[in-house]
Design an enzyme around this catalytic site. Structure first.
Site, PDB file in Angstrom:
ATOM      1  N   ARG A  67      13.848  -4.108  14.789  1.00  0.00           N
ATOM      2  CA  ARG A  67      13.881  -2.781  14.187  1.00  0.00           C
ATOM      3  C   ARG A  67      15.034  -2.008  14.815  1.00  0.00           C
ATOM      4  O   ARG A  67      14.959  -1.577  15.958  1.00  0.00           O
ATOM      5  CB  ARG A  67      12.554  -2.053  14.419  1.00  0.00           C
ATOM      6  N   ALA A  79       3.826  -6.090   6.087  1.00  0.00           N
ATOM      7  CA  ALA A  79       3.891  -4.783   5.416  1.00  0.00           C
ATOM      8  C   ALA A  79       5.104  -4.746   4.501  1.00  0.00           C
ATOM      9  O   ALA A  79       6.034  -5.546   4.638  1.00  0.00           O
ATOM     10  CB  ALA A  79       3.968  -3.651   6.435  1.00  0.00           C
ATOM     11  N   LEU A  81       7.180  -2.130   1.093  1.00  0.00           N
ATOM     12  CA  LEU A  81       7.315  -0.914   0.306  1.00  0.00           C
ATOM     13  C   LEU A  81       6.571  -1.023  -1.019  1.00  0.00           C
ATOM     14  O   LEU A  81       6.372  -2.116  -1.555  1.00  0.00           O
ATOM     15  CB  LEU A  81       8.790  -0.639   0.009  1.00  0.00           C
ATOM     16  N   GLU A  96       3.062  -9.093   0.058  1.00  0.00           N
ATOM     17  CA  GLU A  96       3.638  -9.078   1.395  1.00  0.00           C
ATOM     18  C   GLU A  96       3.006 -10.139   2.294  1.00  0.00           C
ATOM     19  O   GLU A  96       3.694 -10.763   3.106  1.00  0.00           O
ATOM     20  CB  GLU A  96       3.465  -7.691   2.020  1.00  0.00           C
ATOM     21  N   GLU A 100       5.625 -12.794   3.868  1.00  0.00           N
ATOM     22  CA  GLU A 100       5.911 -12.743   5.303  1.00  0.00           C
ATOM     23  C   GLU A 100       5.154 -13.789   6.107  1.00  0.00           C
ATOM     24  O   GLU A 100       5.590 -14.142   7.206  1.00  0.00           O
ATOM     25  CB  GLU A 100       5.607 -11.349   5.845  1.00  0.00           C
ATOM     26  N   PRO A 118       3.824  12.656   9.413  1.00  0.00           N
ATOM     27  CA  PRO A 118       3.828  13.736   8.428  1.00  0.00           C
ATOM     28  C   PRO A 118       4.683  14.939   8.777  1.00  0.00           C
ATOM     29  O   PRO A 118       4.956  15.771   7.907  1.00  0.00           O
ATOM     30  CB  PRO A 118       2.351  14.128   8.330  1.00  0.00           C
ATOM     31  N   GLY A 119       5.156  15.055  10.014  1.00  0.00           N
ATOM     32  CA  GLY A 119       6.072  16.126  10.353  1.00  0.00           C
ATOM     33  C   GLY A 119       7.504  15.828   9.965  1.00  0.00           C
ATOM     34  O   GLY A 119       8.346  16.724   9.945  1.00  0.00           O
ATOM     35  N   GLU A 147      14.685 -10.520   7.846  1.00  0.00           N
ATOM     36  CA  GLU A 147      13.469 -11.315   7.686  1.00  0.00           C
ATOM     37  C   GLU A 147      13.692 -12.791   7.980  1.00  0.00           C
ATOM     38  O   GLU A 147      12.728 -13.552   8.123  1.00  0.00           O
ATOM     39  CB  GLU A 147      12.914 -11.138   6.272  1.00  0.00           C
TER      40      GLU A 147
END
Length: 208
Positions: A67, A79, A81, A96, A100, A118-119, A147
């Site tokens: 990442r 996971a 989208l 997924e 994966e 959420p901020g 991947e």
């Protein structure tokens, strides 16, 4: 009653200074309770699904990949989208798990729904519990990009809980899923979880 409620404060202006392939940035001028306006910049996101796949030995299926924003290779749950507006999240999660980990599951339930941050983003994520695992039929999915270096592992749930509490694992979906499943198994049990096609107001979809 303790529950989140829908609410929307007045927005004086709204713009989208950046739109990438998947996500963008939106800037809103929002009316505050004192009558002033404040600028809020946040990432726009189509939504995500994830799968906590639990085998008969009470082991959780993990994937590890790089990442770039945090410069780490993180252990995570399968996971992906919600690429298509209105897409059924269960179908996306099944895809997924296959892509994966080349696995399928006979039983699916909603483990937990949450906003990832959420901020700073409107990303909503639905996390499924998948059981009755088996290897998928056919050829493996042909991965690309980061991947190509995905690793997989199966880790006992109790060990995962200890690693989370020790600060060794940092992916928020993995942390949330691990603790949520532990709570479910030591409480009412998985049969008390919501059905896989339960409504999801954050990302409405057509069941079926």
């Amino acid at each position: 009653m303790i529950t989140d409620i829908a609410e929307e404060w007045t927005v004086r202006s709204s713009s989208q200074p950046f739109q990438g392939k998947v996500t963008g940035v939106r800037t809103d001028e929002v009316l505050m309770p004192d009558g002033s306006y404040a600028r809020r910049d946040y990432q726009t996101h189509p939504g995500s699904v994830a799968v906590l796949a639990l085998d008969q030995q009470q082991r959780v299926l993990l994937v590890r990949q790089y990442r770039h924003p945090v410069r780490q290779r993180l252990w995570e749950l399968p996971a992906g989208l919600l690429d298509v507006p209105g897409e059924n999240p269960l179908h996306a999660a099944q895809r997924e798990l296959y892509e994966e980990a080349h696995c399928k599951a006979g039983e699916w339930r909603v483990l937990v729904d949450f906003y990832t941050s959420p901020g700073g983003t409107d990303e909503a994520l639905r996390l499924f519990l998948a059981t009755d695992l088996a290897e998928a039929e056919g050829e493996r999915y042909e991965a690309g990009g980061e991947e190509l270096e995905i690793e997989t592992a199966r880790v006992p749930l109790d060990e995962l809980v200890a690693l989370v509490l020790a600060g060794e694992l940092h992916n928020p979906t993995l942390v949330t899923g691990t603790l949520a499943l532990h709570a479910a198994l030591t409480g009412p049990g998985p049969d008390a979880l919501r059905p896989a096609d339960s409504p999801w107001p954050a990302r409405p979809f057509t069941a079926g």
